[in-house]
Write a protein that holds these residues in place. Structure first.
Motif, mmCIF file in Angstrom:
data_model
loop_
_atom_site.group_PDB
_atom_site.id
_atom_site.type_symbol
_atom_site.label_atom_id
_atom_site.label_comp_id
_atom_site.label_asym_id
_atom_site.label_seq_id
_atom_site.Cartn_x
_atom_site.Cartn_y
_atom_site.Cartn_z
ATOM 1 N N ASP A 184 -0.624 10.984 -10.648
ATOM 2 C CA ASP A 184 -1.249 12.315 -10.598
ATOM 3 C C ASP A 184 -0.373 13.349 -11.296
ATOM 4 O O ASP A 184 -0.869 14.212 -12.033
ATOM 5 N N ASP A 185 0.944 13.258 -11.049
ATOM 6 C CA ASP A 185 1.879 14.200 -11.680
ATOM 7 C C ASP A 185 1.853 14.061 -13.199
ATOM 8 O O ASP A 185 1.829 15.063 -13.925
ATOM 9 N N LYS A 186 1.875 12.808 -13.682
ATOM 10 C CA LYS A 186 1.848 12.576 -15.120
ATOM 11 C C LYS A 186 0.524 13.041 -15.724
ATOM 12 O O LYS A 186 0.475 13.583 -16.835
ATOM 13 N N THR A 187 -0.556 12.828 -14.980
ATOM 14 C CA THR A 187 -1.870 13.249 -15.465
ATOM 15 C C THR A 187 -1.942 14.767 -15.592
ATOM 16 O O THR A 187 -2.515 15.300 -16.550
ATOM 17 N N LYS A 188 -1.345 15.482 -14.621
ATOM 18 C CA LYS A 188 -1.325 16.944 -14.694
ATOM 19 C C LYS A 188 -0.497 17.418 -15.880
ATOM 20 O O LYS A 188 -0.879 18.356 -16.583
ATOM 21 N N GLU A 189 0.656 16.767 -16.103
ATOM 22 C CA GLU A 189 1.485 17.114 -17.260
ATOM 23 C C GLU A 189 0.713 16.897 -18.560
ATOM 24 O O GLU A 189 0.772 17.719 -19.480
ATOM 25 N N LEU A 190 -0.015 15.788 -18.613
ATOM 26 C CA LEU A 190 -0.790 15.469 -19.809
ATOM 27 C C LEU A 190 -1.885 16.502 -20.039
ATOM 28 O O LEU A 190 -2.144 16.918 -21.175
ATOM 29 N N ALA A 191 -2.527 16.935 -18.956
ATOM 30 C CA ALA A 191 -3.595 17.937 -19.064
ATOM 31 C C ALA A 191 -3.039 19.260 -19.592
ATOM 32 O O ALA A 191 -3.678 19.930 -20.421
ATOM 33 N N GLU A 192 -1.859 19.642 -19.121
ATOM 34 C CA GLU A 192 -1.237 20.886 -19.592
ATOM 35 C C GLU A 192 -0.887 20.787 -21.078
ATOM 36 O O GLU A 192 -1.095 21.742 -21.838
ATOM 37 N N THR A 193 -0.359 19.639 -21.484
ATOM 38 C CA THR A 193 -0.032 19.441 -22.901
ATOM 39 C C THR A 193 -1.299 19.476 -23.748
ATOM 40 O O THR A 193 -1.318 20.026 -24.850
ATOM 41 N N GLU A 194 -2.365 18.888 -23.230
ATOM 42 C CA GLU A 194 -3.635 18.889 -23.954
ATOM 43 C C GLU A 194 -4.148 20.310 -24.154
ATOM 44 O O GLU A 194 -4.655 20.661 -25.226
ATOM 45 N N LYS A 195 -3.992 21.155 -23.134
ATOM 46 C CA LYS A 195 -4.409 22.550 -23.259
ATOM 47 C C LYS A 195 -3.620 23.245 -24.370
ATOM 48 O O LYS A 195 -4.170 24.032 -25.150
ATOM 49 N N LYS A 196 -2.307 22.957 -24.414
ATOM 50 C CA LYS A 196 -1.473 23.562 -25.448
ATOM 51 C C LYS A 196 -1.903 23.084 -26.838
ATOM 52 O O LYS A 196 -1.907 23.855 -27.795
ATOM 53 N N LYS A 238 0.716 8.993 -6.589
ATOM 54 C CA LYS A 238 1.182 10.379 -6.654
ATOM 55 C C LYS A 238 1.907 10.636 -7.972
ATOM 56 O O LYS A 238 1.718 11.680 -8.618
ATOM 57 N N LEU A 239 2.730 9.655 -8.387
ATOM 58 C CA LEU A 239 3.437 9.780 -9.651
ATOM 59 C C LEU A 239 2.441 9.852 -10.807
ATOM 60 O O LEU A 239 2.615 10.636 -11.747
ATOM 61 N N LYS A 262 0.822 -1.210 0.000
ATOM 62 C CA LYS A 262 0.000 0.000 0.000
ATOM 63 C C LYS A 262 0.855 1.259 0.000
ATOM 64 O O LYS A 262 0.499 2.267 -0.628
ATOM 65 N N ASP A 263 2.002 1.221 0.696
ATOM 66 C CA ASP A 263 2.914 2.373 0.666
ATOM 67 C C ASP A 263 3.417 2.618 -0.753
ATOM 68 O O ASP A 263 3.477 3.762 -1.233
ATOM 69 N N ALA A 264 3.801 1.524 -1.409
ATOM 70 C CA ALA A 264 4.277 1.639 -2.797
ATOM 71 C C ALA A 264 3.163 2.134 -3.710
ATOM 72 O O ALA A 264 3.379 2.937 -4.619
ATOM 73 N N LEU A 265 1.949 1.674 -3.418
ATOM 74 C CA LEU A 265 0.794 2.072 -4.218
ATOM 75 C C LEU A 265 0.528 3.569 -4.091
ATOM 76 O O LEU A 265 0.255 4.263 -5.080
ATOM 77 N N ASP A 266 0.624 4.081 -2.863
ATOM 78 C CA ASP A 266 0.417 5.520 -2.644
ATOM 79 C C ASP A 266 1.446 6.341 -3.408
ATOM 80 O O ASP A 266 1.132 7.385 -3.991
ATOM 81 N N SER A 267 2.685 5.876 -3.398
ATOM 82 C CA SER A 267 3.746 6.585 -4.112
ATOM 83 C C SER A 267 3.491 6.592 -5.612
ATOM 84 O O SER A 267 3.670 7.624 -6.285
ATOM 85 N N MET A 268 3.045 5.463 -6.139
ATOM 86 C CA MET A 268 2.775 5.376 -7.571
ATOM 87 C C MET A 268 1.562 6.221 -7.957
ATOM 88 O O MET A 268 1.523 6.819 -9.043
ATOM 89 N N VAL A 288 2.852 3.746 -15.642
ATOM 90 C CA VAL A 288 2.615 3.907 -14.203
ATOM 91 C C VAL A 288 1.321 3.214 -13.811
ATOM 92 O O VAL A 288 1.231 2.569 -12.759
ATOM 93 N N GLN A 289 0.293 3.342 -14.661
ATOM 94 C CA GLN A 289 -0.981 2.673 -14.371
ATOM 95 C C GLN A 289 -0.790 1.163 -14.291
ATOM 96 O O GLN A 289 -1.404 0.501 -13.444
ATOM 97 N N LEU A 290 0.053 0.627 -15.174
ATOM 98 C CA LEU A 290 0.323 -0.810 -15.129
ATOM 99 C C LEU A 290 0.990 -1.202 -13.809
ATOM 100 O O LEU A 290 0.661 -2.235 -13.213
ATOM 101 N N GLN A 291 1.927 -0.363 -13.340
ATOM 102 C CA GLN A 291 2.582 -0.638 -12.060
ATOM 103 C C GLN A 291 1.567 -0.581 -10.920
ATOM 104 O O GLN A 291 1.622 -1.395 -9.985
ATOM 105 N N ILE A 292 0.656 0.394 -11.011
ATOM 106 C CA ILE A 292 -0.380 0.500 -9.975
ATOM 107 C C ILE A 292 -1.266 -0.739 -9.988
ATOM 108 O O ILE A 292 -1.580 -1.322 -8.940
ATOM 109 N N ILE A 293 -1.678 -1.146 -11.199
ATOM 110 C CA ILE A 293 -2.517 -2.339 -11.306
ATOM 111 C C ILE A 293 -1.790 -3.561 -10.756
ATOM 112 O O ILE A 293 -2.382 -4.407 -10.069
ATOM 113 N N ASP A 294 -0.493 -3.642 -11.024
ATOM 114 C CA ASP A 294 0.298 -4.768 -10.523
ATOM 115 C C ASP A 294 0.310 -4.777 -8.998
ATOM 116 O O ASP A 294 0.125 -5.827 -8.358
#
Length: 422
Positions: free
Chosen positions: A167-179, A164-165, A156-162, A255-261
């Motif tokens: 979320d960061d990638k999703t925010k980056e993707l959202a910014e790129t989508e806006k551009k 967060k990662l 679960k600790d590893a899951l929480d860290s992933m 990252v989603q695959l790691q989370i699913i794992d």
């Protein structure tokens, strides 16, 4: 002339690329939910019921896509040839009549697509309820479990860290989508200014609501080297942003695959302790269903736009006073525009046909796991199926250019929307 300001739509015939991985992912996530929760009879029935509802939803989606194919084919095979004839015979009133009948087709599709979007919304609510039911059952069961073991805590600790990662990638993707959206709007504005200078291109822009299909014609219509250079520069910038988006989506999926794992490991740890695992896959099913729902929502907006374009073409071209006055110069440009529109709509129909087959194949084969209760599996059999589903999930890549599945001869019926008669 038609109003080219209406000729821009974000919807693209390549929507099937988003649809394929989402549909495949839904079935596999249901499979995981079934394996992890099927040990508990009440929850097994819940998963089975929701999965069958999804199958039914895909059946309706297939029918909707088939109707899009038939209507697109009718535009290509019936409406466009008749419009050419009306121009050749100098009969604008007949063109208005044909366009009016075509609008009836479009309105019919709008009703169907709007209904299927509502069905997806309702189904997602049902899935949320199912997840809530699992949590309630889990809470009652876990009252007798005093503590989590150290392995589960580490997972679960590893899951929480992933997460967060992610979320960061999703925010980056959202910014790129806006551009990308911003850059696309710049291109649309430039294209709009270019098409307003060409009557023929104005017509094709009104009939084809996706720029990519007519970009060569737009370059040919540009009046100055500055326009061409600016358009090419904007396209290059958009290509860079699109590549960046693709790269981010790939990283996000990894990252989603790691989370699913990690979720699989947590689920298995709970499973081995006879505890009900969290319904972690049902929210993921909701997300994938939302992707399909949003695609259909864009399809709805697309057909609404097409209806507006046909009305504009009817009112501002054939019903306009300048039709007869400018007929001689208008004729050749219009016929050329119809030819370009035919190619674009044929491409759109092919994408809808592929989408129809995707829904058919998922509905036919992907849910056969429901035929066997997970509670009847031995520990070894359960592990084999569990590993197999995990491997299939890892092969899904939302950034890959999926090829269209083979289309059975019986996939699309031969009959079409009733043809317009003169």
């Amino acid at each position: 002339m038609a109003d080219t300001s209406l000729a821009v739509s974000p919807f693209s015939p390549t929507f099937v690329r988003e649809l394929t991985p989402a549909a495949e992912k839904i079935a596999l996530l249901y499979y995981l939910s079934y394996l992890c929760l099927g040990k508990f009879s009440k929850l097994e029935r819940t998963i089975r019921t929701r999965a069958v509802e999804t199958q039914t939803l895909f059946t309706y989606s297939d029918a909707t896509m088939t109707k899009c194919v038939l209507t697109s084919d009718n535009l290509v095979n019936t409406l466009f040839p008749l419009l050419v004839k009306t121009v050749e015979k100098n009969k604008p009133t007949m063109a208005v009549k044909f366009l009016g009948k075509a609008q009836v087709w479009i309105t019919d599709i709008i009703t169907d697509v709007r209904e299927i979007v509502k069905r997806y919304d309702a189904h997602n609510i049902d899935l949320a309820t199912a997840a809530s039911d699992v949590y309630q059952e889990k809470e009652e069961t876990d009252k007798n479990i005093a503590k989590q073991d150290q392995e589960l805590k580490g997972i679960k600790d590893a899951l929480d860290s992933m997460k967060k990662l992610l979320d960061d990638k999703t925010k980056e993707l959202a910014e790129t989508e806006k551009k990308i959206i911003s850059k696309s709007q710049e291109i649309q504005e430039l294209v709009r200014s270019i098409t307003q200078e060409s009557k023929g291109l104005g017509v094709v822009a009104a009939i084809v609501p996706f720029i990519g299909q007519i970009i060569k014609s737009i370059y040919d219509a540009a009046k100055s080297p500055e326009q061409v250079a600016k358009l090419k520069a904007l396209e290059a910038e958009l290509k860079i942003l699109s590549d960046e988006k693709s790269d981010l989506k790939h990283k996000q999926w990894q990252v989603q695959l790691q989370i699913i794992d990690q979720q699989m490991k947590a689920a298995k740890a709970s499973f081995d302790r006879s505890s009900i695992p969290d319904p972690i896959y049902l929210p993921e099913v909701q997300k994938s269903l939302t992707i399909i729902r949003d695609i259909l929502g864009e399809l709805l907006n697309f057909w609404l736009k097409v209806r507006d374009l046909l009305v504009s073409l009817e009112q501002k071209t054939f019903a306009g006073e300048d039709f007869l006055d400018e007929f001689d110069t208008f004729k050749d440009e219009f016929i050329d525009s119809i030819q370009k529109a035919t190619e674009a709509w044929s491409s759109f129909a092919a994408s809808c046909r592929s989408a129809s087959v995707i829904f058919q194949l998922q509905n036919k084969d992907a849910y056969r796991f429901l035929e066997v209760s997970p509670s009847s599996l031995s520990k070894e059999q359960w592990q084999i199926q569990y590993t197999s589903v995990k491997e299939k999930l890892q092969k899904i890549d939302p950034t890959r250019n999926y090829t269209s599945p083979a289309i059975p001869a019986t996939a699309i019926p031969a009959t079409a929307t009733p043809a317009i008669s003169a």
